[in-house]
Design a protein around this motif. Sequence first.
Motif, PDB file in Angstrom:
ATOM      1  N   HIS A   7      -0.003  -2.095   1.222  1.00  0.00           N
ATOM      2  CA  HIS A   7       1.275  -2.336   1.108  1.00  0.00           C
ATOM      3  C   HIS A   7       1.777  -1.023   2.268  1.00  0.00           C
ATOM      4  O   HIS A   7       2.029   0.058   1.631  1.00  0.00           O
ATOM      5  N   HIS A   9       4.145   0.484   4.200  1.00  0.00           N
ATOM      6  CA  HIS A   9       5.546   0.692   4.241  1.00  0.00           C
ATOM      7  C   HIS A   9       6.204   1.694   5.529  1.00  0.00           C
ATOM      8  O   HIS A   9       6.679   2.616   5.512  1.00  0.00           O
ATOM      9  N   HIS A  11       8.591   1.904   7.336  1.00  0.00           N
ATOM     10  CA  HIS A  11       9.830   1.147   7.588  1.00  0.00           C
ATOM     11  C   HIS A  11      10.511   2.126   8.969  1.00  0.00           C
ATOM     12  O   HIS A  11      10.181   3.183   9.211  1.00  0.00           O
ATOM     13  N   CYS A 121       8.121  -7.346  -4.034  1.00  0.00           N
ATOM     14  CA  CYS A 121       7.937  -6.146  -3.062  1.00  0.00           C
ATOM     15  C   CYS A 121       7.705  -5.249  -4.175  1.00  0.00           C
ATOM     16  O   CYS A 121       8.910  -4.737  -4.794  1.00  0.00           O
ATOM     17  N   CYS A 124       9.483  -1.593  -2.799  1.00  0.00           N
ATOM     18  CA  CYS A 124      11.078  -1.438  -2.555  1.00  0.00           C
ATOM     19  C   CYS A 124      11.795  -2.920  -2.544  1.00  0.00           C
ATOM     20  O   CYS A 124      11.846  -3.363  -3.911  1.00  0.00           O
ATOM     21  N   SER A 125      12.031  -3.297  -1.670  1.00  0.00           N
ATOM     22  CA  SER A 125      12.789  -4.575  -1.680  1.00  0.00           C
ATOM     23  C   SER A 125      12.570  -5.303  -0.276  1.00  0.00           C
ATOM     24  O   SER A 125      13.362  -6.311   0.166  1.00  0.00           O
ATOM     25  N   CYS A 126      11.515  -5.520   0.160  1.00  0.00           N
ATOM     26  CA  CYS A 126      10.973  -6.195   1.206  1.00  0.00           C
ATOM     27  C   CYS A 126      11.159  -7.712   1.132  1.00  0.00           C
ATOM     28  O   CYS A 126      10.858  -8.147  -0.055  1.00  0.00           O
ATOM     29  N   SER A 174       5.298  -8.110  -0.991  1.00  0.00           N
ATOM     30  CA  SER A 174       5.744  -8.235   0.606  1.00  0.00           C
ATOM     31  C   SER A 174       5.789  -6.806   1.041  1.00  0.00           C
ATOM     32  O   SER A 174       5.867  -5.761   0.261  1.00  0.00           O
TER      33      SER A 174
HETATM   34 FE    FE Z   1       9.093  -3.143   0.363  1.00  0.00          FE
END
Ligand code: FE
Length: 222
Positions: A7, A9, A11, A121, A124-126, A174
């Motif tokens: 995972h 991340h 971002h 996910c 978080c919120s992918c 995700s």
């Molecule tokens: Fe995420």
Amino acid sequence: MSHEHEHHHHHHDDDDVQEHRAHDAPLTDVELRVRALESLLVDKGLVDPKALDALIDTYETKVGPRNGARVVAHAWVDPDYKRRLLEDGTAAVAEFGFVGRQSEKLVVVENTPAVHNVVVCTLCSCYPWAVLGLPPVWYKSAPYRARAVIDPRGVLQELGVEVPQTAEVRVWDSTAEIRYMVLPERPPGTEKLGEEELAALVTRDAMIGVATVAAPAGGTRR
Ligand code: FE
């Protein structure tokens, strides 16, 4: 039972607001700006908070997921397109003009009688924005993120999806780089429906894998 994915991340600073809602992380600059704007607009009486909620709901449940529904319906009626979609989701949805950011890849996973796929996910919120729009609140919630991985069958059962014991449940986690969308099973009894009618049956939740697609109520039109 569940597929483990690294995972990552990483971002980006210019990523969307929801991308940064990891755990109890402090608000990002973008989030602070959004909140400041929202409260200012509401305070000035320029925006009714209810109207804002309705707008968000529209993008969550209607506008965004219609893209994915069109992709699903097309894959159901065109085997060549379905093959392209499963091989390279990013390229296949780009045929419809649906594109994400250059950093993200779309992977489409097919539900069959033998395999039921669910998207989450965990960090978080992918979410596959290009085809589904805004992620629903529950998708970003800690209970869903945790339980979808620990007990996917239980979560599905609570949501009304009975996956037969003979079928495998696959959970796709995700990331910022890879977004997943489920290609749901085409319901029986829809053989005579056209692509647009089929698209109307496909829900956002079915493309996340937490619902199945039902044939139209009252039987099929023939
Ligand atoms: Fe995420």
